[in-house]
Write a protein that holds these residues in place. Structure first.
Motif, short mmCIF file in Angstrom:
data_model
loop_
_atom_site.label_atom_id
_atom_site.label_comp_id
_atom_site.label_asym_id
_atom_site.label_seq_id
_atom_site.Cartn_x
_atom_site.Cartn_y
_atom_site.Cartn_z
N ILE A 1 7.39 38.59 13.64
CA ILE A 1 8.41 37.15 12.57
C ILE A 1 8.20 36.59 12.71
O ILE A 1 8.07 35.21 14.13
CB ILE A 1 9.55 38.45 12.83
CG1 ILE A 1 9.61 39.93 12.44
CG2 ILE A 1 10.35 37.63 11.94
CD1 ILE A 1 10.99 39.95 13.44
N ASN A 2 8.01 35.22 10.99
CA ASN A 2 7.75 33.63 11.37
C ASN A 2 8.74 33.97 10.62
O ASN A 2 8.99 31.99 11.07
CB ASN A 2 6.59 33.60 10.10
CG ASN A 2 5.19 33.74 11.45
OD1 ASN A 2 4.95 33.72 11.81
ND2 ASN A 2 5.18 34.57 9.97
N LYS A 3 9.66 34.03 9.96
CA LYS A 3 11.23 33.83 8.96
C LYS A 3 11.94 35.07 8.61
O LYS A 3 11.24 35.60 8.57
CB LYS A 3 10.31 33.21 7.93
CG LYS A 3 11.63 32.70 7.14
CD LYS A 3 10.94 31.71 6.20
CE LYS A 3 12.28 31.58 5.28
NZ LYS A 3 11.35 30.74 3.38
N ASP B 1 14.54 54.55 12.48
CA ASP B 1 15.24 54.10 14.86
C ASP B 1 14.63 53.22 15.65
O ASP B 1 14.63 51.99 15.27
CB ASP B 1 14.94 55.19 15.88
CG ASP B 1 15.72 55.16 16.02
OD1 ASP B 1 16.79 54.86 16.51
OD2 ASP B 1 15.37 56.17 17.47
N GLN B 2 13.44 53.47 15.62
CA GLN B 2 12.70 52.39 16.70
C GLN B 2 11.84 51.42 16.10
O GLN B 2 12.15 49.73 16.47
CB GLN B 2 11.78 52.94 17.18
CG GLN B 2 12.11 54.21 18.82
CD GLN B 2 13.59 53.43 19.49
OE1 GLN B 2 13.28 52.69 20.40
NE2 GLN B 2 15.00 53.94 20.05
N SER B 3 11.55 51.46 15.26
CA SER B 3 10.98 50.42 13.96
C SER B 3 11.12 50.30 13.20
O SER B 3 10.80 49.82 12.15
CB SER B 3 9.68 50.84 14.54
OG SER B 3 8.52 52.57 13.77
N ALA B 4 12.66 50.33 12.54
CA ALA B 4 13.12 50.28 11.25
C ALA B 4 13.16 48.63 10.23
O ALA B 4 13.49 48.72 9.43
CB ALA B 4 14.71 50.37 11.36
N PHE B 5 12.87 47.67 11.92
CA PHE B 5 12.94 46.71 11.44
C PHE B 5 11.94 46.56 9.62
O PHE B 5 11.55 45.55 8.60
CB PHE B 5 12.47 45.49 12.03
CG PHE B 5 13.20 44.28 12.41
CD1 PHE B 5 14.77 44.42 12.05
CD2 PHE B 5 13.17 43.05 13.12
CE1 PHE B 5 15.14 43.19 11.68
CE2 PHE B 5 13.50 42.02 13.07
CZ PHE B 5 15.39 42.07 11.77
N GLU C 1 2.57 33.53 -0.56
CA GLU C 1 1.58 33.25 -1.24
C GLU C 1 0.67 32.44 0.41
O GLU C 1 -0.61 32.33 0.35
CB GLU C 1 2.04 31.70 -1.91
CG GLU C 1 2.37 32.55 -3.32
CD GLU C 1 2.41 30.89 -3.83
OE1 GLU C 1 3.06 30.07 -3.23
OE2 GLU C 1 2.52 31.23 -5.31
N SER C 2 1.56 32.71 1.31
CA SER C 2 0.86 32.68 2.69
C SER C 2 0.05 33.32 3.63
O SER C 2 0.16 33.50 4.15
CB SER C 2 1.90 31.83 3.18
OG SER C 2 2.60 30.88 2.77
N GLY C 3 0.33 34.68 2.65
CA GLY C 3 -0.22 35.77 3.48
C GLY C 3 0.36 36.96 4.55
O GLY C 3 0.05 37.37 5.29
N ASN C 4 1.52 36.59 4.43
CA ASN C 4 3.08 36.89 5.37
C ASN C 4 2.92 38.35 4.57
O ASN C 4 3.34 38.06 2.99
CB ASN C 4 4.33 36.45 5.32
CG ASN C 4 4.28 35.14 6.01
OD1 ASN C 4 3.40 35.32 7.49
ND2 ASN C 4 4.69 33.63 5.84
N VAL C 5 3.39 38.67 5.08
CA VAL C 5 3.58 40.44 4.97
C VAL C 5 5.42 40.29 4.56
O VAL C 5 6.03 40.81 5.68
CB VAL C 5 3.44 42.17 4.93
CG1 VAL C 5 3.63 42.23 6.76
CG2 VAL C 5 3.53 43.00 5.05
N LEU C 6 6.54 41.14 3.40
CA LEU C 6 7.40 40.92 3.77
C LEU C 6 8.41 41.79 3.59
O LEU C 6 7.61 43.51 2.59
CB LEU C 6 7.96 40.33 1.97
CG LEU C 6 7.80 38.83 2.17
CD1 LEU C 6 6.77 38.10 2.32
CD2 LEU C 6 8.36 38.20 0.57
N TYR D 1 9.57 37.62 7.31
CA TYR D 1 8.77 37.37 7.08
C TYR D 1 7.66 37.35 8.10
O TYR D 1 8.10 36.99 9.39
CB TYR D 1 8.29 35.96 6.55
CG TYR D 1 9.35 35.13 5.58
CD1 TYR D 1 8.47 35.31 3.81
CD2 TYR D 1 10.35 35.60 4.71
CE1 TYR D 1 8.90 35.03 2.77
CE2 TYR D 1 11.02 35.04 3.89
CZ TYR D 1 10.22 35.04 2.70
OH TYR D 1 10.96 34.52 1.89
N ALA D 2 6.43 38.48 7.83
CA ALA D 2 5.82 38.37 9.56
C ALA D 2 4.64 38.70 8.76
O ALA D 2 3.37 38.86 7.83
CB ALA D 2 5.89 40.18 9.51
#
Length: 374
Positions: free
Chosen positions: A46-48, A314-318, A327-332, A367-368
């Protein structure tokens, strides 16, 4: 060996070469899901994070359709689709547009919407007509027009200067379920004849996705991802779901019997697609024993390498609800505030320092970084 034998042998060799070339061409597009290397969801760094500002009139639920431009987010609450709510890049509320109602400057329903710079384009279904309305971010109606057509999802393909409208598995809507229109909404091409068993199969989900310099398309319960070409649908990827593949028999059964059959066996569905300059993402929803989960399939376009990340509620609901690349290539991703609260301990101090978080507030945007491909 006589000349006749030589000619026959040459012909056989030529045919085998053609078949081999065809298989080679398609093999790059066929992805066997169970053979793709699995990564842990913790590999999504997670970047942001930001949180949408909550007001008395814009409290959002868990199931959203989120679209965004460079500066703003626009959100339709799928459980309460009476308006489209806007937020700026830091999550501050911009109010709403396109209110459903019967008064002036309202529309009858919201079936789908697009964002083009600061213009929000809304599709309403009126039975044998659709209405397309355009709004600015201040909720001023810019344009409204009706078209003799029946559909629930659409896209404005600016590269080809065409509109596409999709009606789903609905024979009442016409002989073909995908139709193309020019800018004056004159129909100029039809695709995908309705040849399934029943009159209506009730799927109302998004089918068009904006890719990188192209428009992408998929259908419910089918395993193909297409590009809308100049004349035809061009196969981009085909997913082999293995035991979760919906069988051909489903399309010939009564809908109630068909759904009972696939629910009992488990099934997979492509539920979302996104593409950046470097990566391709296919979200695959799997229903097994009545429990939903997802596999996020990432493809590195330059190398063709593929990885998958399994996520659940549950465990990975984020990371359960992706909605695009920035535009930076992060997946939202978006996540309900109570989910965010549950996972807050796993977020870096750097990200938390820049996050103004209310635990009972609106959803957060995550933003990951796409994991590095081995």
């Amino acid at each position: 060996m006589n000349s006749k034998s030589i000619n026959i042998a040459s012909l056989i060799a030529f045919i085998l070469l053609i078949v081999s070339c065809g298989k080679s061409e398609n093999s790059d597009k066929i992805i066997i899901l169970k053979s793709v290397e699995e990564y842990d969801f913790k590999d999504l760094e997670i970047n942001k994070m930001i949180q949408f500002e909550a007001t008395k009139s814009n409290l959002l639920g868990m199931y959203l359709d989120v679209r965004f431009s460079r500066d703003n987010f626009w959100v339709l609450d799928l459980n309460n689709s009476n308006s489209i709510f806007g937020f700026d890049s830091e999550g501050r509320s911009l109010g709403y547009v396109a209110q459903v109602g019967e008064g002036p400057n309202t529309i009858l329903n919201i079936r789908d919407f697009l964002v083009s710079n600061d213009t929000i384009i809304v599709l309403s279904n009126l039975g044998d007509q659709v209405e397309i309305s355009k709004w600015n971010k201040h909720n001023s109606l810019l344009d409204k027009r009706r078209v003799e057509a029946n559909g629930y999802t659409f896209i404005d393909d600016k590269i080809k200067n065409k509109w596409y409208l999709y009606s789903g598995y609905n024979k009442v809507a016409g002989k073909y379920r995908l139709n193309r229109y020019d800018k004056d909404f004159n129909k100029d091409k039809e695709y995908l004849e309705n040849d399934f068993g029943d009159e209506i199969l009730p799927f109302l989900e998004r089918s068009f996705f904006q890719g990188y310099r192209r428009t992408l398309f998929k259908e419910s319960l089918l395993s193909e991802v297409y590009e809308l070409g100049e004349q035809d649908l061009k196969l981009v990827y085909e997913i082999d779901f293995g035991s979760y593949q919906v069988p051909d028999l489903f399309w010939q059964k009564d809908p109630f019997e068909g759904f009972e059959m696939i629910n009992e066996n488990g099934f997979a569905n492509i539920s979302f697609i996104a593409e950046s300059e470097k990566h391709f993402l296919i979200e695959i929803q799997i229903q097994e024993d009545g429990v939903p989960r997802k596999e996020l399939l990432f493809i590195e376009k330059s190398s063709g390498k593929r990885i998958k990340v399994k996520v659940d509620q549950d465990q990975s609901a984020f990371f359960y609800s992706p909605f695009g690349f920035d535009e930076s290539g992060n997946v939202l991703f978006y996540a309900y505030s109570r989910i965010a609260e549950k996972f807050m301990d796993s977020i870096s101090d750097r990200v938390k320092e820049n996050l103004k978080f209310e635990k009972d507030g609106n959803p957060v945007i995550i933003y990951a970084k796409v994991p590095d491909f081995k």
